[in-house]
Design a protein around this motif. Structure first.
Motif, PDB file in Angstrom:
ATOM      1  N   ALA A 161     -13.479  15.205  48.999  1.00 16.10           N
ATOM      2  CA  ALA A 161     -13.906  14.791  47.665  1.00 16.10           C
ATOM      3  C   ALA A 161     -15.255  14.094  47.691  1.00 16.10           C
ATOM      4  O   ALA A 161     -15.941  14.009  46.658  1.00 16.10           O
ATOM      5  CB  ALA A 161     -12.856  13.875  47.039  1.00 16.10           C
ATOM      6  N   GLU A 162     -15.652  13.598  48.854  1.00 15.34           N
ATOM      7  CA  GLU A 162     -16.925  12.886  48.975  1.00 15.34           C
ATOM      8  C   GLU A 162     -18.083  13.808  49.362  1.00 15.34           C
ATOM      9  O   GLU A 162     -19.217  13.349  49.467  1.00 15.34           O
ATOM     10  CB  GLU A 162     -16.789  11.769  50.014  1.00 15.34           C
ATOM     11  N   LEU A 163     -17.794  15.084  49.555  1.00 16.16           N
ATOM     12  CA  LEU A 163     -18.858  16.021  49.939  1.00 16.16           C
ATOM     13  C   LEU A 163     -19.713  16.390  48.737  1.00 16.16           C
ATOM     14  O   LEU A 163     -19.206  16.607  47.637  1.00 16.16           O
ATOM     15  CB  LEU A 163     -18.251  17.288  50.540  1.00 16.16           C
ATOM     16  N   THR A 164     -21.014  16.471  48.965  1.00 16.72           N
ATOM     17  CA  THR A 164     -21.949  16.945  47.944  1.00 16.72           C
ATOM     18  C   THR A 164     -22.466  18.302  48.388  1.00 16.72           C
ATOM     19  O   THR A 164     -23.177  18.414  49.389  1.00 16.72           O
ATOM     20  CB  THR A 164     -23.122  15.960  47.784  1.00 16.72           C
ATOM     21  N   VAL A 165     -22.080  19.346  47.655  1.00 15.57           N
ATOM     22  CA  VAL A 165     -22.435  20.712  48.052  1.00 15.57           C
ATOM     23  C   VAL A 165     -22.994  21.456  46.846  1.00 15.57           C
ATOM     24  O   VAL A 165     -22.740  21.090  45.694  1.00 15.57           O
ATOM     25  CB  VAL A 165     -21.210  21.469  48.615  1.00 15.57           C
ATOM     26  N   PRO A 166     -23.757  22.515  47.087  1.00 15.85           N
ATOM     27  CA  PRO A 166     -24.257  23.330  45.970  1.00 15.85           C
ATOM     28  C   PRO A 166     -23.103  23.972  45.209  1.00 15.85           C
ATOM     29  O   PRO A 166     -22.021  24.229  45.768  1.00 15.85           O
ATOM     30  CB  PRO A 166     -25.111  24.393  46.669  1.00 15.85           C
ATOM     31  N   ALA A 167     -23.330  24.237  43.940  1.00 19.21           N
ATOM     32  CA  ALA A 167     -22.314  24.898  43.118  1.00 19.21           C
ATOM     33  C   ALA A 167     -21.938  26.235  43.755  1.00 19.21           C
ATOM     34  O   ALA A 167     -22.803  26.998  44.176  1.00 19.21           O
ATOM     35  CB  ALA A 167     -22.849  25.120  41.707  1.00 19.21           C
ATOM     36  N   GLY A 168     -20.653  26.486  43.834  1.00 18.98           N
ATOM     37  CA  GLY A 168     -20.171  27.732  44.405  1.00 18.98           C
ATOM     38  C   GLY A 168     -19.754  27.641  45.849  1.00 18.98           C
ATOM     39  O   GLY A 168     -19.168  28.591  46.393  1.00 18.98           O
ATOM     40  N   VAL A 169     -20.025  26.505  46.511  1.00 20.59           N
ATOM     41  CA  VAL A 169     -19.606  26.316  47.897  1.00 20.59           C
ATOM     42  C   VAL A 169     -18.185  25.747  47.925  1.00 20.59           C
ATOM     43  O   VAL A 169     -17.895  24.754  47.248  1.00 20.59           O
ATOM     44  CB  VAL A 169     -20.567  25.366  48.645  1.00 20.59           C
ATOM     45  N   GLU A 170     -17.314  26.382  48.688  1.00 17.50           N
ATOM     46  CA  GLU A 170     -15.944  25.875  48.835  1.00 17.50           C
ATOM     47  C   GLU A 170     -15.960  24.583  49.645  1.00 17.50           C
ATOM     48  O   GLU A 170     -16.843  24.366  50.483  1.00 17.50           O
ATOM     49  CB  GLU A 170     -15.076  26.889  49.587  1.00 17.50           C
ATOM     50  N   ILE A 171     -14.968  23.738  49.400  1.00 17.86           N
ATOM     51  CA  ILE A 171     -14.791  22.548  50.232  1.00 17.86           C
ATOM     52  C   ILE A 171     -13.373  22.552  50.788  1.00 17.86           C
ATOM     53  O   ILE A 171     -12.463  23.149  50.212  1.00 17.86           O
ATOM     54  CB  ILE A 171     -15.067  21.248  49.469  1.00 17.86           C
ATOM     55  N   ALA A 172     -13.210  21.905  51.940  1.00 19.44           N
ATOM     56  CA  ALA A 172     -11.902  21.864  52.577  1.00 19.44           C
ATOM     57  C   ALA A 172     -11.773  20.581  53.383  1.00 19.44           C
ATOM     58  O   ALA A 172     -12.771  20.020  53.842  1.00 19.44           O
ATOM     59  CB  ALA A 172     -11.701  23.071  53.497  1.00 19.44           C
TER      60      ALA A 172
END
Length: 280
Positions: free
Chosen positions: A35-46
């Protein structure tokens, strides 16, 4: 053919994520606190925690390549899970310290070396990016410079070839999208040997204000550093810097030799990050 990026909160991890996503490569950014990750729109997080194998299946689902930060805890179980999931290639952000004599017992080197050894034993095709000193290590001087205090150093004339983190990200992205680096172990440096004193002179010019260098003893530095890191690690760093006073740092692989484009300089890094050293 998703690429899993571990340590995606880090400067290099974030940059690799952006590069791959920008070229249309499916990317999954992973960390202990997604939840603390900042990623470009469209990038999955896990969620991925190497000493919690229950986080592996979801993070590795559909993954064919992994950009891996060196974390020895749980690395054996992770490599087994990666093989079972069909991972075809791992790019490890390692350290040039693994090449030093006594690396097996050195607090700095052993961390990365254990991960390299586990990956080698796993049979997974791997690329080891053995980065030397990061230019961003200079952030450690931000507080005294910002407060107008002397920068205290035990070995101000230790030579390093600081590498810009964005260069590491460029090389990592190439390793994940091309074939020229697959299966190789490369040592990464910047293109210029600079002492700590010379790095501070560059910062002084970029900031347009004086920076005083104050030499302290080995023992004084060890005491100061042990407030922020384990004492054995502080001792290892000090030994490294003492040895580096012998002469210019060797220049190894750079974006110039690996990618055919000029490497970023320490001066460029200083200019990009001048705000971190602003008066406070």
């Amino acid at each position: 053919m998703t690429v899993l990026i571990t340590g995606a909160r880090g400067k290099v991890g974030r940059a690799v994520t952006s590069r791959l996503h920008g070229t249309g490569v499916p990317v999954r950014a992973a960390g202990a606190h997604p939840a603390e990750l900042t990623v470009p729109a469209g990038v999955e997080i896990a969620e991925l925690v190497l000493d919690r194998p229950e986080t592996f299946p979801a993070a590795l689902d559909g993954v064919r390549q992994v950009f891996l930060y060196p974390q020895p805890a749980g690395i054996g179980a992770f490599t087994e899970a990666a093989r079972a999931a069909g991972v075809e290639h791992v790019v490890l952000l390692s350290s040039s310290s693994v090449l030093a004599p006594g690396a097996e017992t050195d607090p700095l080197a052993a961390h990365s070396l254990r991960v390299e050894q586990a990956l080698a034993a796993s049979g997974l095709p791997c690329t080891f990016l053995r980065a030397d000193a990061f230019a961003s290590n200079a952030f450690g001087w931000a507080r005294p410079i910002g407060q107008g205090l002397p920068v205290q150093l035990p070995y101000p004339d230790a030579h390093l070839a600081p590498v810009h983190p964005e260069d590491i990200a460029d090389i990592a992205a190439e390793a994940l999208t091309g074939t020229a680096l697959r299966g190789r172990a490369v040592t990464l440096t910047g293109g210029q040997s600079l002492t700590f004193r010379e790095q501070l002179a560059v910062l002084s010019e970029v900031l347009d204000r004086g920076i005083t260098v104050e030499t302290v003893t080995h023992a004084e530095a060890e005491q100061q550093m042990s407030r922020f890191m384990p004492a054995p690690m502080a001792g290892s760093l000090l030994a490294l810097w003492a040895a580096a006073c012998a002469g210019p740092a060797p220049i190894a692989e750079t974006t110039r030799t690996l990618l055919g484009r000029p490497e970023r300089t320490f001066r460029q890094w200083a200019a990009e990050n001048a705000a971190a050293f602003a008066a406070r």
